[in-house]
Scaffold this motif. Structure first.
Motif, PDB file in Angstrom:
ATOM      1  N   MET A 245       0.817  -1.207   0.000  1.00  0.00           N
ATOM      2  CA  MET A 245       0.000   0.000   0.000  1.00  0.00           C
ATOM      3  C   MET A 245       0.854   1.262   0.000  1.00  0.00           C
ATOM      4  O   MET A 245       0.505   2.265  -0.631  1.00  0.00           O
ATOM      5  N   LEU A 246       1.984   1.223   0.703  1.00  0.00           N
ATOM      6  CA  LEU A 246       2.896   2.362   0.671  1.00  0.00           C
ATOM      7  C   LEU A 246       3.346   2.644  -0.758  1.00  0.00           C
ATOM      8  O   LEU A 246       3.343   3.794  -1.215  1.00  0.00           O
ATOM      9  N   HIS A 247       3.730   1.587  -1.463  1.00  0.00           N
ATOM     10  CA  HIS A 247       4.196   1.764  -2.842  1.00  0.00           C
ATOM     11  C   HIS A 247       3.065   2.220  -3.760  1.00  0.00           C
ATOM     12  O   HIS A 247       3.262   3.082  -4.619  1.00  0.00           O
ATOM     13  N   LEU A 248       1.877   1.631  -3.566  1.00  0.00           N
ATOM     14  CA  LEU A 248       0.728   2.073  -4.358  1.00  0.00           C
ATOM     15  C   LEU A 248       0.388   3.533  -4.061  1.00  0.00           C
ATOM     16  O   LEU A 248       0.003   4.287  -4.953  1.00  0.00           O
ATOM     17  N   SER A 249       0.531   3.927  -2.799  1.00  0.00           N
ATOM     18  CA  SER A 249       0.189   5.290  -2.414  1.00  0.00           C
ATOM     19  C   SER A 249       1.162   6.301  -3.011  1.00  0.00           C
ATOM     20  O   SER A 249       0.758   7.368  -3.489  1.00  0.00           O
TER      21      SER A 249
END
Length: 460
Positions: A245-249
């Motif tokens: 999710m960090l990378h997607l964010s």
């Protein structure tokens, strides 16, 4: 009546029943619960703890329950305490006393621990498949834009020229690492807790290795206390999901910026954008914004479980029932985000002319100008200073470095010659960066080959 009610002299308060019940959320593990029970019954039969007839009756009964749940013929009873008690009670109702023997040499503690691991193992496979789909979309966009020049940024300020393909491949590296973390998590959790009992094993002559084999685990867990008290697999998975999710964010944040009129580097397909209720001109990147927002939700799931587990003595405590809602929510959220993000990326239109126009401003070839002087024999710090004064001169005269005349260059250093114009051209600046991992075409091709090999391996 509760299956554990023998010790108690009065009925549980209805409010406590509601508070204690978990079937509203753990019912999703019905397949895993039945799978584990079939393996347990098989082992008990092989060990002579159950008769052949009892074993066959239990396994047949469990198969009928599974079929009826999946067909909708058997709805979950909201009054049941949890999915484990629901299935056992239904089995006993169907086959009689043989159903009461299924729980021999087993506790709900090791049953829950088993079901969770089986469920996580299945869901990790599903999440990895979605990560692969995202990486496939990244590969196609990166390959199509391996020569699309854009500004690279630090501090959100134009810094040096790169290509859009190179930029996308940075995210490919992140998501490939995410996949490896998911694989590591699946490998570490692949030990079977069944047979740990409530905490201290059992006096029955069970065969834990056989149960592990039947359920495709690598081995049984080594310690019965740890087998029922451990929730590392849940926490490790939530940590891995939080990084996804960090990378997607981060990616979403850039897409939001790139879609704005201030950048206008990309345009999302109409199917992955929304409008405004009052402003007819708007095309909002709501998918990217929602992914960015849902990241905090998954972080919260991780922190909730870390906090729930931090002060628990061995072995099982009811606090650990809180693991499931957090894990289920995080898995559902990540799967939803990945399954929406990948096609949004695949259909995104790249506005390469706007990217190149942005790369032409902001003096992002200044480092290359300094490197030019360094290659002529000037110490880098001197070259850095001269280039800085050139940039200041350009700003004062409303010019770019490539718009200066040779006389203007040589006024700052006699080392400048006609070849400086080729040295600071955008395409030269990009493709001249030949170091491994950089934006030069040969390096990007190597990164694409690595990603392609990864995807081919994932398909096998």
């Amino acid at each position: 009546m509760k299956l554990w009610a023998g010790r108690f002299a009065k009925e549980t308060d209805s409010r406590v029943n509601d508070f204690n019940s978990s079937i509203s959320f753990d019912a999703r593990m019905y397949r895993e619960d039945i799978q584990g029970s079939v393996a347990h019954a098989t082992m008990l039969g092989e060990q002579g703890i159950l008769t052949k007839e009892e074993t066959a009756s239990i396994i047949e009964g469990l198969g009928g329950i599974l079929a009826d749940i999946e067909s909708g013929a058997l709805p979950f009873d909201p009054e049941a305490e949890d999915i484990h008690m629901f299935i056992e009670a239904e089995l006993t109702r169907r086959i009689g006393d043989a159903g009461k023997r299924l729980h021999t040499a087993r506790s709900r503690n090791d049953q829950v621990a088993l079901d969770v691991r089986l469920y996580l193992r299945r869901e990790i496979t599903a999440v990895r498949g979605l990560v692969t789909e995202l990486l496939s979309a990244l590969e196609k966009q990166a390959r199509a834009n391996k020569c699309t020049v854009m500004p690279g940024y630090t501090h959100l300020q134009r810094a040096q020229p790169i290509t859009f393909g190179h930029h996308l491949l940075a995210y490919a590296q992140m998501f490939m690492r995410d996949d490896s973390r998911l694989a590591d998590c699946a490998r570490r959790m692949n030990e079977c807790p069944l047979g740990s009992g409530a905490l201290a094993g059992t006096t029955h002559p069970i065969n834990r290795a056989r149960t592990a084999e039947l359920l495709d685990f690598d081995r049984p867990t080594a310690n019965s206390l740890d087998g029922v008290a451990d929730r590392d697999a849940c926490i490790e998975l939530l940590s891995a999901l939080s990084l996804i999710m960090l990378h997607l964010s981060r990616f979403s944040e850039e897409i939001v910026l790139w879609c704005s009129w201030e950048f206008k580097f990309v345009e999302l397909d109409d199917a992955y954008a929304t409008g405004s209720s009052i402003m007819p001109q708007k095309k909002n990147p709501d998918v990217a914004e929602l992914v960015r927002g849902k990241t905090g939700r998954v972080y919260g799931d991780l922190m909730a479980l870390l906090t729930a587990m931090k002060g628990l003595p061995l072995a099982y405590n009811k606090d650990m029932q809180e693991d499931k809602e957090a894990v289920f929510d995080a898995i559902d959220t990540v799967k939803l985000c990945l399954s929406t993000f990948a096609p949004m990326l695949a259909t995104m239109r790249v506005l390469s002319a706007n990217m190149r126009r942005a790369a032409s401003g902001g003096f992002i070839n200044a480092t290359d100008c300094a490197d030019y002087l360094t290659k002529k024999g000037m110490p880098f710090r001197d070259a850095y200073k001269i280039t800085g004064t050139l940039v200041a001169y350009c700003i004062g005269h409303g010019k770019t470095l490539e718009a200066l005349t040779l006389d203007e260059f040589q006024a700052h250093s006699p080392l400048f010659e006609n070849d400086v114009f080729d040295a600071i051209a955008l395409d030269t600046c990009v493709n001249g960066r030949v170091s491994q991992g950089g934006p030069g075409l040969s390096s990007v091709e190597a990164q694409l080959a690595q990603l392609h090999a990864f995807l081919q391996g994932a398909e096998k």
